[in-house]
Design a protein around this motif. Structure first.
Motif, mmCIF file in Angstrom:
data_model
loop_
_atom_site.group_PDB
_atom_site.id
_atom_site.type_symbol
_atom_site.label_atom_id
_atom_site.label_comp_id
_atom_site.label_asym_id
_atom_site.label_seq_id
_atom_site.Cartn_x
_atom_site.Cartn_y
_atom_site.Cartn_z
ATOM 1 N N ILE A 242 0.847 -1.197 0.000
ATOM 2 C CA ILE A 242 0.000 0.000 0.000
ATOM 3 C C ILE A 242 0.883 1.248 0.000
ATOM 4 C CG2 ILE A 242 -1.753 1.303 1.288
ATOM 5 C CD1 ILE A 242 -3.108 -1.253 0.857
ATOM 6 N N ALA A 243 0.626 2.137 -0.950
ATOM 7 C CA ALA A 243 1.455 3.343 -1.073
ATOM 8 C C ALA A 243 0.790 4.537 -0.412
ATOM 9 C CB ALA A 243 1.681 3.652 -2.549
ATOM 10 N N ALA A 244 1.584 5.280 0.365
ATOM 11 C CA ALA A 244 1.176 6.616 0.823
ATOM 12 C C ALA A 244 2.158 7.603 0.197
ATOM 13 C CB ALA A 244 1.225 6.695 2.341
ATOM 14 N N PHE A 245 1.793 8.874 0.169
ATOM 15 C CA PHE A 245 2.631 9.852 -0.528
ATOM 16 C C PHE A 245 3.106 10.949 0.410
ATOM 17 C CE2 PHE A 245 -0.560 8.308 -3.634
ATOM 18 C CZ PHE A 245 0.300 7.634 -4.478
ATOM 19 N N ASN A 246 4.264 11.527 0.076
ATOM 20 C CA ASN A 246 4.749 12.702 0.797
ATOM 21 C C ASN A 246 3.731 13.820 0.679
ATOM 22 O OD1 ASN A 246 7.177 11.531 1.512
ATOM 23 N ND2 ASN A 246 8.222 12.237 -0.334
ATOM 24 N N GLY A 247 3.519 14.541 1.793
ATOM 25 C CA GLY A 247 2.669 15.723 1.742
ATOM 26 C C GLY A 247 1.193 15.445 1.974
ATOM 27 N N GLU A 248 0.837 14.187 2.290
ATOM 28 C CA GLU A 248 -0.580 13.901 2.549
ATOM 29 C C GLU A 248 -0.928 14.206 4.003
ATOM 30 O OE1 GLU A 248 -2.045 10.469 -0.483
ATOM 31 O OE2 GLU A 248 -0.779 9.756 1.148
ATOM 32 N N SER A 249 -2.143 14.700 4.219
ATOM 33 C CA SER A 249 -2.618 14.909 5.583
ATOM 34 C C SER A 249 -4.101 14.562 5.661
ATOM 35 C CB SER A 249 -2.420 16.366 6.003
ATOM 36 O OG SER A 249 -3.200 16.637 7.161
ATOM 37 N N TYR A 250 -4.454 13.869 6.754
ATOM 38 C CA TYR A 250 -5.832 13.441 6.965
ATOM 39 C C TYR A 250 -6.475 14.231 8.112
ATOM 40 C CZ TYR A 250 -4.945 9.561 3.787
ATOM 41 O OH TYR A 250 -4.652 8.810 2.666
ATOM 42 N N ALA A 251 -6.089 15.519 8.242
ATOM 43 C CA ALA A 251 -6.559 16.327 9.374
ATOM 44 C C ALA A 251 -8.068 16.542 9.363
ATOM 45 C CB ALA A 251 -5.833 17.662 9.381
ATOM 46 N N ASP A 252 -8.625 16.911 8.226
ATOM 47 C CA ASP A 252 -10.079 17.087 8.105
ATOM 48 C C ASP A 252 -10.434 16.932 6.624
ATOM 49 O OD1 ASP A 252 -9.353 19.492 6.887
ATOM 50 O OD2 ASP A 252 -9.657 20.647 8.716
ATOM 51 N N VAL A 253 -11.714 17.020 6.315
ATOM 52 C CA VAL A 253 -12.157 16.712 4.946
ATOM 53 C C VAL A 253 -11.509 17.628 3.891
ATOM 54 C CG1 VAL A 253 -14.163 16.572 3.404
ATOM 55 C CG2 VAL A 253 -14.275 15.577 5.700
ATOM 56 N N PRO A 254 -11.514 18.981 4.092
ATOM 57 C CA PRO A 254 -10.870 19.829 3.062
ATOM 58 C C PRO A 254 -9.379 19.517 2.892
ATOM 59 C CG PRO A 254 -12.200 21.164 4.557
ATOM 60 C CD PRO A 254 -12.173 19.792 5.134
ATOM 61 N N THR A 255 -8.692 19.209 3.988
ATOM 62 C CA THR A 255 -7.258 18.906 3.892
ATOM 63 C C THR A 255 -7.033 17.605 3.123
ATOM 64 O OG1 THR A 255 -7.001 19.986 6.029
ATOM 65 C CG2 THR A 255 -5.123 18.737 5.250
ATOM 66 N N VAL A 256 -7.883 16.609 3.379
ATOM 67 C CA VAL A 256 -7.786 15.355 2.626
ATOM 68 C C VAL A 256 -7.995 15.646 1.141
ATOM 69 C CG1 VAL A 256 -8.868 13.100 2.211
ATOM 70 C CG2 VAL A 256 -8.525 13.896 4.554
ATOM 71 N N ARG A 257 -9.018 16.443 0.850
ATOM 72 C CA ARG A 257 -9.334 16.799 -0.532
ATOM 73 C C ARG A 257 -8.136 17.442 -1.239
ATOM 74 N NH1 ARG A 257 -14.501 16.849 -2.527
ATOM 75 N NH2 ARG A 257 -15.581 16.635 -0.560
ATOM 76 N N ASN A 258 -7.421 18.300 -0.466
ATOM 77 C CA ASN A 258 -6.328 19.071 -1.071
ATOM 78 C C ASN A 258 -4.976 18.381 -1.066
ATOM 79 O OD1 ASN A 258 -7.979 21.245 -1.656
ATOM 80 N ND2 ASN A 258 -7.718 22.125 0.387
ATOM 81 N N THR A 259 -4.837 17.295 -0.305
ATOM 82 C CA THR A 259 -3.481 16.724 -0.174
ATOM 83 C C THR A 259 -3.379 15.245 -0.544
ATOM 84 O OG1 THR A 259 -3.724 16.049 2.156
ATOM 85 C CG2 THR A 259 -2.947 18.312 1.750
ATOM 86 N N VAL A 260 -4.494 14.519 -0.554
ATOM 87 C CA VAL A 260 -4.404 13.053 -0.652
ATOM 88 C C VAL A 260 -4.545 12.565 -2.096
ATOM 89 C CG1 VAL A 260 -5.575 10.890 -0.022
ATOM 90 C CG2 VAL A 260 -5.087 12.594 1.738
ATOM 91 N N GLY A 261 -3.704 11.613 -2.448
ATOM 92 C CA GLY A 261 -3.852 10.877 -3.706
ATOM 93 C C GLY A 261 -3.502 11.668 -4.942
ATOM 94 N N PHE A 262 -4.278 11.457 -5.995
ATOM 95 C CA PHE A 262 -3.932 11.978 -7.317
ATOM 96 C C PHE A 262 -4.674 13.261 -7.689
ATOM 97 C CE2 PHE A 262 -3.563 7.200 -8.036
ATOM 98 C CZ PHE A 262 -2.225 7.179 -7.690
ATOM 99 N N ILE A 263 -5.496 13.783 -6.757
ATOM 100 C CA ILE A 263 -6.250 14.985 -7.099
ATOM 101 C C ILE A 263 -5.378 16.254 -7.112
ATOM 102 C CG2 ILE A 263 -8.113 16.497 -6.259
ATOM 103 C CD1 ILE A 263 -9.092 14.163 -8.000
ATOM 104 N N PRO A 264 -4.488 16.467 -6.106
ATOM 105 C CA PRO A 264 -3.690 17.703 -6.169
ATOM 106 C C PRO A 264 -2.828 17.737 -7.445
ATOM 107 C CG PRO A 264 -3.434 16.604 -4.031
ATOM 108 C CD PRO A 264 -4.206 15.671 -4.899
#
Ligand code: MG
Length: 290
Positions: A74-96
């Motif tokens: 399972i891969a995680a990426f540098n710069g990801e944060s699961y602090a709250d929903v907007p932060t997940v939206r802006n930092t997680v996976g392939f969306i940014p």
């Protein structure tokens, strides 16, 4: 001979209890902790900053020495944060957009690493998939997931999307739209609750045929009236999932792969203790021998 999903999983019993764990710098040390828990399979998480360019042989040897089966990387990426929903939206996976190309490259490296270790599948959180299939981010995500699947296919690997950030229906239509035989999901019932995306037992019914692997994780719903807040992750059996119902639904959809306990609390001692009690709970509910 290439290792296939089937030959790896043949080494395991149906519903074999395992752990989702994170790679440290020394594979033997990481595995020693798991052995003490009494499990012999799991999913290996690789943090974004872990150098995987030269450690495959060490992992392969350590796993062989301990007869321990890793069935997903399972891969995680540098710069990801699961602090709250907007932060997940802006930092997680392939969306940014700023990190999309670099993370795509990392997925190929993770797939190559998994192949060299002898692991038949990889997975990740791809981030929030837009519901509108004409959204440029949706299209970019679909094409990217296709390219990753095609890379994995060269190694005979599957690619699993971690669930939770989409409704079951939205995820199902995305999977059908990507249209790759080696694409599936890692079903995490707690994530559906933590993100408030829907009842996980019902979702599992909708997504059943796409399940490659599962996380046994628990959590409480987000606080009412706070749309940006995430729910609280909890030890297995202490949250809102209903582990017994989850297992019954897994049986109903015909899933007989391993059950990986996941616990994300920061404190390592607390995490280990909670995983241990999760193992006891699953042993009791599945009547698995010690
Ligand atoms: Mg999970």
């Amino acid at each position: 001979m290439p290792v296939t999903a089937q030959s790896t999983l043949k080494a395991l019993t149906p519903w074999e209890i395992g752990v989702m764990f994170w790679a440290g710098p020394d594979p033997a040390e990481t595995l020693a902790v798991l052995k003490r828990l009494g499990v012999r399979c799991g999913q290996l998480g690789v943090p974004g900053d872990l150098d995987i360019s030269s450690s495959a042989a060490a992992w392969r040897n350590a796993l062989a020495a301990d007869s321990f089966t890793v069935y997903t990387v399972i891969a995680a990426f540098n710069g990801e944060s699961y602090a709250d929903v907007p932060t997940v939206r802006n930092t997680v996976g392939f969306i940014p957009p700023a990190t999309r190309a670099e993370r795509e490259k990392r997925m190929y490296a993770v797939s190559d690493f998994a192949a060299a270790v002898g692991v038949p599948g990889i997975g990740t959180h791809v981030g929030f998939i837009p519901e509108d299939d004409s959204d440029p981010d949706y299209i970019a995500m679909r094409e990217l997931v296709r390219r990753i699947c095609d890379h994995c296919a060269k190694h005979g690997q599957t690619f699993a999307l971690e669930t939770g950030q989409e409704t079951a229906e939205a995820l199902r239509s995305f999977l059908l739209d990507v249209n790759r035989d080696n694409l599936g999901i890692n079903f995490d019932p707690a994530n559906m609750i933590l993100y408030g995306t829907g009842d996980p037992i019902e979702a599992l019914g909708t997504l059943g045929t796409h399940v490659l692997s599962v996380h046994c994780k628990d959590g409480d719903w987000p606080p009412k009236g706070q749309p940006d807040a995430l729910g609280q992750e909890r030890p297995l059996g202490k949250g809102a999932v209903g582990v017994e119902n989850f297992l019954n639904q897994l049986r109903a959809v015909g899933y007989n792969g391993p059950l990986a306990i996941e616990r994300e609390v920061e404190n390592p001692a607390e995490r280990l203790a909670d995983i241990e009690s999760g193992i006891s709970l699953l042993r009791r509910l599945t009547k698995a021998p010690r």
